[in-house]
Scaffold this active site. Structure first.
Site, PDB file in Angstrom:
ATOM      1  N   GLN A  36       0.826  -1.209   0.000  1.00 32.24           N
ATOM      2  CA  GLN A  36       0.000   0.000   0.000  1.00 32.24           C
ATOM      3  C   GLN A  36       0.861   1.260   0.000  1.00 32.24           C
ATOM      4  OE1 GLN A  36      -2.501   1.802   3.360  1.00 32.24           O
ATOM      5  NE2 GLN A  36      -4.037   0.650   2.187  1.00 32.24           N
ATOM      6  N   CYS A  89      -7.036   6.741   5.304  1.00 30.97           N
ATOM      7  CA  CYS A  89      -6.479   6.997   6.631  1.00 30.97           C
ATOM      8  C   CYS A  89      -7.031   8.306   7.208  1.00 30.97           C
ATOM      9  CB  CYS A  89      -4.958   7.054   6.573  1.00 30.97           C
ATOM     10  SG  CYS A  89      -4.204   7.340   8.200  1.00 30.97           S
ATOM     11  N   ASN A 121     -16.018  -2.936   4.180  1.00 30.14           N
ATOM     12  CA  ASN A 121     -15.157  -2.899   5.359  1.00 30.14           C
ATOM     13  C   ASN A 121     -15.823  -2.055   6.444  1.00 30.14           C
ATOM     14  OD1 ASN A 121     -12.395  -0.967   6.355  1.00 30.14           O
ATOM     15  ND2 ASN A 121     -12.637  -3.089   6.949  1.00 30.14           N
TER      16      ASN A 121
END
Length: 314
Positions: free
Chosen positions: A68, A98, A199
Protein backbone atom coordinates in the site's frame (compact mmCIF):
# COMPACT_ATOMS: atom_id res chain seq x y z
CA UNK A 1 -16.44 -14.92 -0.69
CA UNK A 2 -12.98 -13.40 -0.47
CA UNK A 3 -11.58 -12.09 2.80
CA UNK A 4 -8.84 -9.46 2.92
CA UNK A 5 -6.76 -8.58 5.96
CA UNK A 6 -6.82 -4.80 6.21
CA UNK A 7 -3.75 -2.62 6.70
CA UNK A 8 -3.56 -1.12 10.19
CA UNK A 9 -0.71 1.28 10.81
CA UNK A 10 1.52 0.19 13.68
CA UNK A 11 -0.56 -2.91 14.42
CA UNK A 12 -0.76 -5.34 11.50
CA UNK A 13 2.80 -5.68 10.26
CA UNK A 14 4.51 -8.69 8.71
CA UNK A 15 4.72 -10.53 12.05
CA UNK A 16 0.95 -10.26 12.58
CA UNK A 17 0.32 -11.19 8.94
CA UNK A 18 2.45 -14.29 9.54
CA UNK A 19 0.40 -15.29 12.57
CA UNK A 20 -3.08 -14.61 11.21
CA UNK A 21 -2.55 -16.18 7.79
CA UNK A 22 -1.19 -19.25 9.53
CA UNK A 23 -4.69 -19.73 10.98
CA UNK A 24 -6.20 -19.56 7.50
CA UNK A 25 -9.21 -17.94 5.88
CA UNK A 26 -7.55 -14.96 4.20
CA UNK A 27 -7.26 -14.54 0.45
CA UNK A 28 -5.06 -11.46 0.62
CA UNK A 29 -3.25 -9.08 2.95
CA UNK A 30 -2.34 -5.40 2.51
CA UNK A 31 0.73 -3.81 4.10
CA UNK A 32 0.82 -0.78 6.34
CA UNK A 33 1.04 2.31 4.17
CA UNK A 34 4.35 3.33 2.67
CA UNK A 35 4.37 7.12 2.85
CA UNK A 36 5.39 8.70 -0.47
CA UNK A 37 6.23 12.41 -0.58
CA UNK A 38 8.66 13.71 -3.19
CA UNK A 39 11.20 10.95 -3.69
CA UNK A 40 11.62 7.58 -5.32
CA UNK A 41 12.13 5.41 -2.26
CA UNK A 42 15.04 2.98 -2.08
CA UNK A 43 14.30 -0.76 -2.13
CA UNK A 44 15.14 -1.12 1.58
CA UNK A 45 12.02 0.88 2.48
CA UNK A 46 9.75 -1.49 0.57
CA UNK A 47 11.46 -4.53 2.10
CA UNK A 48 11.02 -3.05 5.58
CA UNK A 49 7.26 -2.70 5.17
CA UNK A 50 6.88 -5.86 3.12
CA UNK A 51 9.58 -8.46 3.86
CA UNK A 52 7.37 -10.90 1.97
CA UNK A 53 8.78 -9.34 -1.23
CA UNK A 54 11.79 -11.58 -0.64
CA UNK A 55 9.57 -14.67 -0.86
CA UNK A 56 7.37 -14.08 -3.86
CA UNK A 57 5.18 -11.41 -2.26
CA UNK A 58 3.43 -13.95 -0.04
CA UNK A 59 3.33 -14.79 3.65
CA UNK A 60 5.01 -18.05 4.69
CA UNK A 61 1.57 -19.66 4.31
CA UNK A 62 1.01 -18.57 0.71
CA UNK A 63 -1.23 -15.53 1.17
CA UNK A 64 -0.45 -12.69 -1.29
CA UNK A 65 0.51 -9.34 0.22
CA UNK A 66 -0.32 -6.16 -1.72
CA UNK A 67 1.88 -3.16 -1.02
CA UNK A 68 0.00 0.00 0.00
CA UNK A 69 1.14 3.50 -0.95
CA UNK A 70 -0.02 6.77 0.61
CA UNK A 71 0.54 10.23 -0.79
CA UNK A 72 -0.95 12.99 -2.89
CA UNK A 73 1.34 13.44 -5.90
CA UNK A 74 0.37 11.30 -8.90
CA UNK A 75 3.76 11.22 -10.62
CA UNK A 76 5.71 10.32 -7.50
CA UNK A 77 3.20 7.67 -6.46
CA UNK A 78 3.39 6.18 -9.96
CA UNK A 79 7.18 6.06 -9.83
CA UNK A 80 7.14 4.28 -6.47
CA UNK A 81 4.39 1.91 -7.58
CA UNK A 82 6.55 0.89 -10.53
CA UNK A 83 9.46 0.22 -8.19
CA UNK A 84 7.29 -1.87 -5.87
CA UNK A 85 6.14 -3.91 -8.85
CA UNK A 86 9.74 -4.41 -9.96
CA UNK A 87 10.57 -5.72 -6.48
CA UNK A 88 7.84 -8.34 -6.76
CA UNK A 89 4.71 -6.85 -5.18
CA UNK A 90 1.76 -8.95 -6.40
CA UNK A 91 -0.50 -5.90 -6.23
CA UNK A 92 -0.46 -2.17 -5.45
CA UNK A 93 -3.02 -0.63 -3.08
CA UNK A 94 -3.68 3.11 -2.76
CA UNK A 95 -4.72 4.65 0.56
CA UNK A 96 -7.48 7.26 0.45
CA UNK A 97 -8.89 6.22 3.80
CA UNK A 98 -6.48 7.00 6.63
CA UNK A 99 -8.19 9.48 9.01
CA UNK A 100 -5.10 10.37 11.09
CA UNK A 101 -4.73 14.13 11.51
CA UNK A 102 -0.97 14.14 10.83
CA UNK A 103 -1.40 12.06 7.68
CA UNK A 104 -4.19 14.31 6.39
CA UNK A 105 -2.19 17.43 7.25
CA UNK A 106 0.61 16.11 5.05
CA UNK A 107 -1.56 15.56 1.99
CA UNK A 108 -2.35 11.87 2.42
CA UNK A 109 -5.19 9.52 3.23
CA UNK A 110 -8.82 10.58 3.50
CA UNK A 111 -8.21 14.31 2.91
CA UNK A 112 -7.83 13.50 -0.78
CA UNK A 113 -11.52 12.58 -0.87
CA UNK A 114 -12.20 16.31 -1.10
CA UNK A 115 -10.65 16.26 -4.61
CA UNK A 116 -12.14 13.61 -6.93
CA UNK A 117 -10.09 14.91 -9.85
CA UNK A 118 -6.86 14.26 -7.96
CA UNK A 119 -8.12 10.80 -6.98
CA UNK A 120 -8.56 10.11 -10.69
CA UNK A 121 -5.12 11.44 -11.60
CA UNK A 122 -3.42 9.35 -8.92
CA UNK A 123 -5.15 6.13 -9.88
CA UNK A 124 -4.64 6.77 -13.58
CA UNK A 125 -0.92 7.49 -13.13
CA UNK A 126 -0.31 4.43 -10.97
CA UNK A 127 -2.28 2.17 -13.29
CA UNK A 128 -0.24 3.38 -16.26
CA UNK A 129 3.04 2.81 -14.39
CA UNK A 130 2.33 -0.73 -13.25
CA UNK A 131 2.36 -3.78 -15.56
CA UNK A 132 -1.18 -4.74 -16.58
CA UNK A 133 -1.03 -8.13 -14.88
CA UNK A 134 -0.47 -6.50 -11.47
CA UNK A 135 -3.73 -5.32 -9.87
CA UNK A 136 -4.12 -1.76 -8.63
CA UNK A 137 -6.63 -1.56 -5.79
CA UNK A 138 -7.95 1.34 -3.72
CA UNK A 139 -9.07 1.72 -0.10
CA UNK A 140 -11.26 4.73 0.73
CA UNK A 141 -13.91 6.00 3.14
CA UNK A 142 -17.37 7.36 2.37
CA UNK A 143 -15.96 10.87 2.40
CA UNK A 144 -14.09 13.44 4.43
CA UNK A 145 -16.52 15.77 6.25
CA UNK A 146 -19.59 14.17 4.64
CA UNK A 147 -20.68 11.87 1.82
CA UNK A 148 -21.46 14.52 -0.80
CA UNK A 149 -18.58 13.51 -3.08
CA UNK A 150 -18.96 9.75 -2.64
CA UNK A 151 -20.24 9.10 -6.13
CA UNK A 152 -17.64 11.38 -7.72
CA UNK A 153 -14.82 9.70 -5.81
CA UNK A 154 -15.95 6.19 -6.63
CA UNK A 155 -16.34 6.99 -10.31
CA UNK A 156 -12.90 8.64 -10.29
CA UNK A 157 -11.38 5.44 -8.91
CA UNK A 158 -13.08 3.32 -11.57
CA UNK A 159 -12.32 5.73 -14.42
CA UNK A 160 -8.67 5.82 -13.37
CA UNK A 161 -8.42 2.11 -14.04
CA UNK A 162 -8.45 0.57 -10.57
CA UNK A 163 -9.16 -3.14 -10.50
CA UNK A 164 -11.03 -3.08 -7.17
CA UNK A 165 -12.35 -0.66 -4.55
CA UNK A 166 -12.57 -1.36 -0.82
CA UNK A 167 -14.89 0.99 1.05
CA UNK A 168 -14.67 1.63 4.78
CA UNK A 169 -18.29 2.51 5.47
CA UNK A 170 -17.63 5.68 7.47
CA UNK A 171 -16.38 9.19 6.74
CA UNK A 172 -13.18 10.64 8.14
CA UNK A 173 -15.25 12.63 10.63
CA UNK A 174 -17.00 9.42 11.74
CA UNK A 175 -13.61 7.99 12.69
CA UNK A 176 -14.19 4.51 14.09
CA UNK A 177 -17.49 5.20 15.82
CA UNK A 178 -20.26 2.69 15.26
CA UNK A 179 -22.24 2.12 13.17
CA UNK A 180 -20.65 1.45 9.82
CA UNK A 181 -23.03 2.53 7.05
CA UNK A 182 -22.98 -0.65 4.99
CA UNK A 183 -26.03 0.40 2.96
CA UNK A 184 -23.97 3.23 1.46
CA UNK A 185 -21.70 0.62 -0.13
CA UNK A 186 -24.73 -0.76 -1.97
CA UNK A 187 -25.01 2.63 -3.67
CA UNK A 188 -21.33 2.44 -4.66
CA UNK A 189 -21.96 -0.87 -6.40
CA UNK A 190 -24.63 0.80 -8.54
CA UNK A 191 -22.26 3.54 -9.70
CA UNK A 192 -19.21 1.52 -10.80
CA UNK A 193 -18.58 -1.79 -12.53
CA UNK A 194 -15.42 -2.93 -10.74
CA UNK A 195 -15.45 -5.29 -7.72
CA UNK A 196 -16.31 -3.60 -4.42
CA UNK A 197 -15.16 -4.84 -1.01
CA UNK A 198 -17.01 -3.89 2.19
CA UNK A 199 -15.16 -2.90 5.36
CA UNK A 200 -16.14 -1.71 8.82
CA UNK A 201 -17.62 -3.13 12.05
CA UNK A 202 -17.29 -6.80 11.11
CA UNK A 203 -16.64 -8.58 14.40
CA UNK A 204 -18.53 -11.85 14.00
CA UNK A 205 -20.21 -14.17 11.47
CA UNK A 206 -23.49 -12.40 12.28
CA UNK A 207 -21.92 -9.04 11.41
CA UNK A 208 -20.56 -10.47 8.17
CA UNK A 209 -23.99 -11.71 7.16
CA UNK A 210 -25.50 -8.31 7.97
CA UNK A 211 -22.80 -6.51 6.00
CA UNK A 212 -23.24 -8.70 2.96
CA UNK A 213 -27.01 -8.24 3.07
CA UNK A 214 -26.86 -4.45 3.45
CA UNK A 215 -23.99 -3.78 1.03
CA UNK A 216 -24.62 -6.48 -1.54
CA UNK A 217 -20.91 -7.29 -1.39
CA UNK A 218 -19.60 -10.81 -1.32
CA UNK A 219 -16.04 -9.79 -0.47
CA UNK A 220 -15.12 -8.34 2.92
CA UNK A 221 -12.11 -6.64 4.49
CA UNK A 222 -11.33 -7.31 8.16
CA UNK A 223 -9.39 -4.98 10.45
CA UNK A 224 -10.00 -4.57 14.17
CA UNK A 225 -12.25 -7.63 14.26
CA UNK A 226 -9.37 -9.74 12.99
CA UNK A 227 -7.30 -8.68 15.98
CA UNK A 228 -10.08 -9.13 18.52
CA UNK A 229 -10.81 -12.63 17.21
CA UNK A 230 -7.68 -14.06 15.54
CA UNK A 231 -9.66 -16.86 13.90
CA UNK A 232 -12.41 -14.55 12.59
CA UNK A 233 -11.58 -15.15 8.92
CA UNK A 234 -11.71 -18.89 9.43
CA UNK A 235 -15.05 -18.60 11.24
CA UNK A 236 -16.51 -16.44 8.45
CA UNK A 237 -15.40 -18.90 5.78
CA UNK A 238 -16.97 -21.79 7.70
CA UNK A 239 -20.21 -19.82 8.11
CA UNK A 240 -20.23 -18.90 4.41
CA UNK A 241 -19.74 -22.55 3.44
CA UNK A 242 -22.43 -23.76 5.83
CA UNK A 243 -19.94 -25.82 7.81
CA UNK A 244 -19.76 -24.05 11.17
CA UNK A 245 -18.37 -27.13 12.89
CA UNK A 246 -15.29 -27.23 10.66
CA UNK A 247 -13.31 -24.92 12.94
CA UNK A 248 -14.68 -24.33 16.45
CA UNK A 249 -13.91 -20.87 17.78
CA UNK A 250 -10.61 -20.51 19.59
CA UNK A 251 -10.77 -20.57 23.37
CA UNK A 252 -8.57 -18.48 25.64
CA UNK A 253 -6.02 -21.25 26.09
CA UNK A 254 -5.49 -21.42 22.33
CA UNK A 255 -5.28 -17.64 22.07
CA UNK A 256 -2.70 -17.59 24.84
CA UNK A 257 -0.58 -20.03 22.84
CA UNK A 258 -0.89 -17.67 19.85
CA UNK A 259 0.36 -14.85 22.05
CA UNK A 260 3.33 -16.99 23.02
CA UNK A 261 4.05 -17.80 19.35
CA UNK A 262 3.73 -14.12 18.47
CA UNK A 263 6.16 -13.11 21.18
CA UNK A 264 8.71 -15.56 19.82
CA UNK A 265 8.30 -14.04 16.35
CA UNK A 266 8.96 -10.62 17.84
CA UNK A 267 12.27 -11.83 19.26
CA UNK A 268 13.54 -12.25 15.71
CA UNK A 269 12.32 -8.95 14.29
CA UNK A 270 12.38 -6.41 17.15
CA UNK A 271 15.06 -5.07 19.45
CA UNK A 272 14.53 -6.19 23.08
CA UNK A 273 13.21 -2.83 24.28
CA UNK A 274 10.41 -2.93 21.68
CA UNK A 275 9.38 -6.57 21.94
CA UNK A 276 6.64 -5.99 24.49
CA UNK A 277 4.83 -3.19 22.65
CA UNK A 278 3.09 -5.31 19.98
CA UNK A 279 1.96 -7.78 22.62
CA UNK A 280 0.36 -4.97 24.64
CA UNK A 281 -1.28 -3.52 21.54
CA UNK A 282 -2.75 -6.87 20.62
CA UNK A 283 -4.09 -7.45 24.12
CA UNK A 284 -6.00 -4.16 23.86
CA UNK A 285 -7.91 -5.62 20.91
CA UNK A 286 -8.22 -9.13 22.34
CA UNK A 287 -9.84 -7.87 25.53
CA UNK A 288 -12.87 -6.81 23.49
CA UNK A 289 -13.73 -10.49 23.13
CA UNK A 290 -11.67 -12.32 25.77
CA UNK A 291 -11.98 -10.98 29.34
CA UNK A 292 -8.79 -12.85 30.26
CA UNK A 293 -6.90 -10.56 27.88
CA UNK A 294 -7.89 -7.54 29.99
CA UNK A 295 -6.39 -9.13 33.09
CA UNK A 296 -3.22 -10.07 31.24
CA UNK A 297 -2.89 -6.56 29.86
CA UNK A 298 -3.01 -5.14 33.38
CA UNK A 299 -0.28 -7.59 34.33
CA UNK A 300 2.13 -6.66 31.52
CA UNK A 301 1.33 -3.04 30.65
CA UNK A 302 4.18 -1.58 32.73
CA UNK A 303 6.71 -4.34 32.04
CA UNK A 304 9.73 -3.55 29.88
CA UNK A 305 11.92 -6.62 30.36
CA UNK A 306 11.17 -9.19 27.60
CA UNK A 307 11.85 -12.07 29.99
CA UNK A 308 9.24 -10.79 32.44
CA UNK A 309 6.72 -10.44 29.63
CA UNK A 310 7.48 -13.94 28.42
CA UNK A 311 6.94 -15.28 31.94
CA UNK A 312 3.57 -13.53 32.17
CA UNK A 313 2.44 -15.25 28.97
CA UNK A 314 3.00 -18.74 30.35
Amino acid sequence: MRLILAPMEGVIDHTMRHLLTQLGGYDRCVTEFVRVTGLLLPPRVFYRYCPELRSGGKTPFGTPVYLQLLGGRPEVLAENAARAAELGAPGIDLNFGCPARLVNKNDGGSILLREPDRIYRIVDAVRAAVPPQIPVTVKMRLGYENRELLQDNCQAVAAGGADELAVHARTKVDGYRAPAWWDEIARVREWIDIPVVANGEIWSPQDARGCRESSGCTDLMLGRGALARPDLARLLQADWNGNVDAHPALDWGQVLRLLQDYFELLQVHYAPRYQGNPIKQWLVYLRQYFPQAAALFEQVKRLRDPQLIRAALI
